[in-house]
Design a protein around this motif. Structure first.
Motif, PDB file in Angstrom:
ATOM      1  N   LYS A  74       7.224 -11.458   1.546  1.00 19.54           N
ATOM      2  CA  LYS A  74       8.265 -12.020   0.676  1.00 19.54           C
ATOM      3  C   LYS A  74       9.030 -10.947  -0.089  1.00 19.54           C
ATOM      4  CE  LYS A  74       5.502 -16.188   0.093  1.00 19.54           C
ATOM      5  NZ  LYS A  74       4.602 -16.936  -0.776  1.00 19.54           N
ATOM      6  N   GLY A  75       8.581  -9.705   0.036  1.00 15.20           N
ATOM      7  CA  GLY A  75       9.275  -8.626  -0.641  1.00 15.20           C
ATOM      8  C   GLY A  75       9.047  -8.593  -2.133  1.00 15.20           C
ATOM      9  N   ASN A  76       7.982  -9.254  -2.600  1.00 16.59           N
ATOM     10  CA  ASN A  76       7.698  -9.284  -4.039  1.00 16.59           C
ATOM     11  C   ASN A  76       7.152  -7.937  -4.502  1.00 16.59           C
ATOM     12  OD1 ASN A  76       8.381 -11.924  -3.837  1.00 16.59           O
ATOM     13  ND2 ASN A  76       6.377 -12.755  -4.308  1.00 16.59           N
ATOM     14  N   LYS A  77       7.414  -7.606  -5.734  1.00 16.41           N
ATOM     15  CA  LYS A  77       6.843  -6.413  -6.326  1.00 16.41           C
ATOM     16  C   LYS A  77       5.366  -6.665  -6.587  1.00 16.41           C
ATOM     17  CE  LYS A  77       7.319  -3.147 -10.162  1.00 16.41           C
ATOM     18  NZ  LYS A  77       8.064  -2.823 -11.411  1.00 16.41           N
ATOM     19  N   ILE A  78       4.538  -5.747  -6.116  1.00 16.92           N
ATOM     20  CA  ILE A  78       3.089  -5.937  -6.213  1.00 16.92           C
ATOM     21  C   ILE A  78       2.551  -5.151  -7.392  1.00 16.92           C
ATOM     22  CG2 ILE A  78       0.892  -5.652  -4.993  1.00 16.92           C
ATOM     23  CD1 ILE A  78       2.490  -5.794  -2.369  1.00 16.92           C
ATOM     24  N   THR A 367      -9.590 -11.232 -16.372  1.00 13.07           N
ATOM     25  CA  THR A 367      -9.223  -9.894 -16.810  1.00 13.07           C
ATOM     26  C   THR A 367      -9.692  -8.892 -15.759  1.00 13.07           C
ATOM     27  OG1 THR A 367     -11.312  -9.536 -17.959  1.00 13.07           O
ATOM     28  CG2 THR A 367      -9.518 -10.560 -19.230  1.00 13.07           C
ATOM     29  N   PRO A 368      -9.088  -7.708 -15.693  1.00 15.53           N
ATOM     30  CA  PRO A 368      -9.597  -6.678 -14.776  1.00 15.53           C
ATOM     31  C   PRO A 368     -11.069  -6.366 -15.027  1.00 15.53           C
ATOM     32  CG  PRO A 368      -7.402  -6.080 -15.520  1.00 15.53           C
ATOM     33  CD  PRO A 368      -7.815  -7.289 -16.328  1.00 15.53           C
ATOM     34  N   ARG A 369     -11.493  -6.417 -16.278  1.00 17.24           N
ATOM     35  CA  ARG A 369     -12.900  -6.160 -16.596  1.00 17.24           C
ATOM     36  C   ARG A 369     -13.788  -7.236 -15.982  1.00 17.24           C
ATOM     37  NH1 ARG A 369     -16.813  -4.612 -20.815  1.00 17.24           N
ATOM     38  NH2 ARG A 369     -18.052  -6.456 -21.336  1.00 17.24           N
ATOM     39  N   LEU A 370     -13.372  -8.497 -16.076  1.00 17.71           N
ATOM     40  CA  LEU A 370     -14.167  -9.579 -15.502  1.00 17.71           C
ATOM     41  C   LEU A 370     -14.256  -9.437 -13.985  1.00 17.71           C
ATOM     42  CD1 LEU A 370     -15.750 -12.197 -15.625  1.00 17.71           C
ATOM     43  CD2 LEU A 370     -13.588 -13.446 -15.779  1.00 17.71           C
ATOM     44  N   LYS A 371     -13.191  -8.993 -13.362  1.00 15.20           N
ATOM     45  CA  LYS A 371     -13.219  -8.783 -11.911  1.00 15.20           C
ATOM     46  C   LYS A 371     -14.344  -7.827 -11.530  1.00 15.20           C
ATOM     47  CE  LYS A 371     -10.426  -6.996  -8.086  1.00 15.20           C
ATOM     48  NZ  LYS A 371      -9.110  -6.465  -7.663  1.00 15.20           N
ATOM     49  N   LYS A 372     -14.499  -6.736 -12.261  1.00 15.32           N
ATOM     50  CA  LYS A 372     -15.544  -5.771 -11.949  1.00 15.32           C
ATOM     51  C   LYS A 372     -16.932  -6.358 -12.193  1.00 15.32           C
ATOM     52  CE  LYS A 372     -15.106  -1.440 -12.641  1.00 15.32           C
ATOM     53  NZ  LYS A 372     -14.957  -0.088 -13.216  1.00 15.32           N
ATOM     54  N   ILE A 373     -17.053  -7.195 -13.221  1.00 15.30           N
ATOM     55  CA  ILE A 373     -18.343  -7.837 -13.491  1.00 15.30           C
ATOM     56  C   ILE A 373     -18.704  -8.782 -12.356  1.00 15.30           C
ATOM     57  CG2 ILE A 373     -19.552  -9.420 -15.039  1.00 15.30           C
ATOM     58  CD1 ILE A 373     -17.886  -8.219 -17.337  1.00 15.30           C
ATOM     59  N   PHE A 389      -2.331 -10.653  -8.869  1.00 14.50           N
ATOM     60  CA  PHE A 389      -1.500  -9.626  -9.480  1.00 14.50           C
ATOM     61  C   PHE A 389      -1.562  -9.794 -10.988  1.00 14.50           C
ATOM     62  CE2 PHE A 389       1.277 -13.170  -9.743  1.00 14.50           C
ATOM     63  CZ  PHE A 389       2.242 -12.884 -10.694  1.00 14.50           C
ATOM     64  N   VAL A 390      -1.101  -8.790 -11.709  1.00 17.63           N
ATOM     65  CA  VAL A 390      -1.144  -8.820 -13.168  1.00 17.63           C
ATOM     66  C   VAL A 390      -0.082  -9.797 -13.664  1.00 17.63           C
ATOM     67  CG1 VAL A 390      -0.966  -7.482 -15.290  1.00 17.63           C
ATOM     68  CG2 VAL A 390      -1.947  -6.440 -13.228  1.00 17.63           C
ATOM     69  N   GLY A 391      -0.519 -10.847 -14.356  1.00 18.60           N
ATOM     70  CA  GLY A 391       0.370 -11.906 -14.787  1.00 18.60           C
ATOM     71  C   GLY A 391       1.000 -11.676 -16.137  1.00 18.60           C
ATOM     72  N   HIS A 392       1.599 -12.746 -16.664  1.00 17.48           N
ATOM     73  CA  HIS A 392       2.371 -12.663 -17.905  1.00 17.48           C
ATOM     74  C   HIS A 392       1.521 -12.283 -19.108  1.00 17.48           C
ATOM     75  CE1 HIS A 392       0.640 -16.721 -17.929  1.00 17.48           C
ATOM     76  NE2 HIS A 392       0.783 -16.706 -19.236  1.00 17.48           N
ATOM     77  N   ASP A 393       0.218 -12.544 -19.008  1.00 13.16           N
ATOM     78  CA  ASP A 393      -0.684 -12.292 -20.131  1.00 13.16           C
ATOM     79  C   ASP A 393      -1.641 -11.134 -19.876  1.00 13.16           C
ATOM     80  OD1 ASP A 393      -2.073 -13.502 -18.114  1.00 13.16           O
ATOM     81  OD2 ASP A 393      -2.903 -15.128 -19.331  1.00 13.16           O
ATOM     82  N   GLY A 394      -1.376 -10.354 -18.831  1.00 10.34           N
ATOM     83  CA  GLY A 394      -2.240  -9.226 -18.523  1.00 10.34           C
ATOM     84  C   GLY A 394      -3.445  -9.586 -17.683  1.00 10.34           C
ATOM     85  N   LYS A 395      -3.612 -10.877 -17.389  1.00 10.30           N
ATOM     86  CA  LYS A 395      -4.731 -11.301 -16.550  1.00 10.30           C
ATOM     87  C   LYS A 395      -4.317 -11.289 -15.080  1.00 10.30           C
ATOM     88  CE  LYS A 395      -6.889 -14.246 -20.057  1.00 10.30           C
ATOM     89  NZ  LYS A 395      -7.295 -15.627 -20.423  1.00 10.30           N
ATOM     90  N   LEU A 396      -5.306 -11.138 -14.225  1.00  8.50           N
ATOM     91  CA  LEU A 396      -5.054 -11.193 -12.794  1.00  8.50           C
ATOM     92  C   LEU A 396      -4.912 -12.651 -12.386  1.00  8.50           C
ATOM     93  CD1 LEU A 396      -7.683  -8.538 -11.624  1.00  8.50           C
ATOM     94  CD2 LEU A 396      -5.247  -8.197 -12.073  1.00  8.50           C
TER      95      LEU A 396
END
Length: 438
Positions: A74-78, A367-373, A389-396
């Protein structure tokens, strides 16, 4: 299949020594996630990479397009998260052995030692070791708690007096639409093992915390002097410990006197014995977090099955409670549409739409931290294999168009069965609308 992150990092360091540490970390992370997502060995990905000493931009471009194929098309920015991959096998949760609610240790604040609830809990667990502490804060403030401690949390129960945190506004994500909900923290910690659980991201406690002074929660409500919609579901399951605390009948009887306020019990259990021992009230809502049964079996370990949740909801309706359902988090995967549409039909086949107070929708985020956990505690998970992807609130989060597609379909399936039940989005950006699916 088992993927060894250390082998990947060693390979990247050997083949691409000219890349800096951060760039090597990005390449390693992408190789790891591609191999896990595609169920292949990382060496099968390596054979397709531009040959060194290729420019980093070419290498990263190939890896991004393979890891995020729909976004690339789709050509979206990742904007993914490139945290280091560090997985310790010793931190993996044993999901084959259901934990018993039978604490090895009871830590009791001295100020609540002679309360009726403490006496009742001590009698329930006669083999538990008892330690009297001055305060929970003093007992834990100089200690550092890690994933290992979280994995053993059901061994330690803390019986405490809550002095401050009675009713607080729901901590909605930054830039998300406000739900106007108030949180009542009648406990902290849970014995269930939902692989996406946000509580894993709050590893600041060595056990389950249960406040024993519910009468102070009631007094604090009276001091609010206005009506609210509230519930006890932020830091624990509302009913998983109800047979221990005995709180649900007291809550029902108290809020029966305040019919313009609403109290919600939100759960993944079928522990409703005490709740249904008293007549229901129109302003008491018992709600369940819902997912298809195969998600319950592979993601929400040790929780009540889908049939058990529906049977519990039917019993609550029979006792004149209103019920609600939370599709949160909705998990996206191949074939999700058929599973969730069937689930919605199962709910409305079991419960009349007029008995449903509301339905909420929210997609998986972390959160990125939760992903690693999650990677450490549930290394065999598949929920992280989709495109985040990183959303409007910094969460994935899933891409916006996927979330919109999910909400549009979910709303359509619900409206086919009931046009009047309130449906709202949870923890979503303000511009996301249910009526347009955008």
């Amino acid at each position: 299949m088992i993927i060894n992150p250390e082998q990947i990092k060693t390979f990247v360091n050997t083949i691409y020594p000219y890349l800096g540490v951060n760039k090597q970390q990005e390449v390693s992370r992408l190789l790891f996630e591609i191999a896990k997502r595609e169920r292949i060995d990382y060496t099968e990905v390596v054979g397709c990479l531009p040959k060194p000493p290729s420019r980093f931009s070419l290498l990263k471009d190939y890896l991004l397009k393979r890891r995020y194929p729909s976004l690339a098309v789709k050509g979206n920015k990742i904007r993914p998260s490139f945290s280091d991959i560090s997985i310790n096998p010793a931190l993996q949760v044993d999901v084959t052995l259901k934990p018993q609610i039978k604490p090895r240790n009871l830590f009791i604040e001295e100020s609540v030692l002679h309360t009726e609830m403490v006496k009742r809990v001590v009698a329930q667990f006669p083999t538990s070791d008892i330690e009297i502490i001055k305060t929970y804060k003093e007992h834990t403030e100089k200690k550092q708690f890690r994933i290992e401690d979280y994995n053993r949390r059901s061994e330690n129960f803390y019986l405490v007096r809550e002095n401050y945190d009675f009713y607080k506004r729901c901590p909605c994500s930054s830039k998300s639409a406000s739900c106007g909900y108030f949180i009542v923290n009648l406990g902290s910690g849970c014995v269930y093992e939902c692989s996406y659980c946000v509580l894993q991201d709050y590893i600041n406690s060595p056990g389950i915390i249960l406040p024993v002074n519910i009468e102070d929660f009631f007094l604090a409500f009276q001091n609010l002097k206005h009506d609210i919609r509230c519930g006890s579901c932020e830091l624990t399951d509302s009913l998983v410990f109800d047979h221990i605390t005995g709180y649900s009948p007291q809550i029902v009887e108290f809020f029966r006197r305040y019919p313009k306020s609403t109290f919600e019990f939100k759960t993944k259990s079928d522990n409703i014995g005490l709740l249904t021992s008293v007549p229901g009230a129109n302003n008491i809502v018992v709600s369940w977090s819902m997912n298809p049964q195969h998600i319950v079996e592979t993601v929400e370990y040790f929780t009540a099955t889908l049939p058990q949740r529906l049977a519990a909801a039917q019993k609550c309706v029979d006792c004149e409670y209103r019920v609600a359902f939370h599709f949160d988090p909705i998990i996206y995967y191949p074939g999700w549409e058929a599973d969730y549409e069937t689930l919605i039909h199962d709910i409305f086949n079991a419960i009349d739409g007029g008995d449903i107070a509301w339905i909420s929708l929210g997609t998986l985020r972390m959160t990125p931290r939760l992903k690693k956990i999650i990677e450490n505690r549930f290394p065999d998970n598949t929920i992280l294999d989709e495109e985040f992807f990183v959303g409007h609130d910094g969460k994935l989060r899933y891409p916006r168009d996927i979330r919109a597609f999910i909400y549009k379909n979910m709303t359509s399936w619900i409206r086919r069965r009931c046009k009047d039940v309130p449906v709202y989005l949870c923890m979503e950006e303000k511009s996301m609308r249910l009526d347009q699916g955008t």
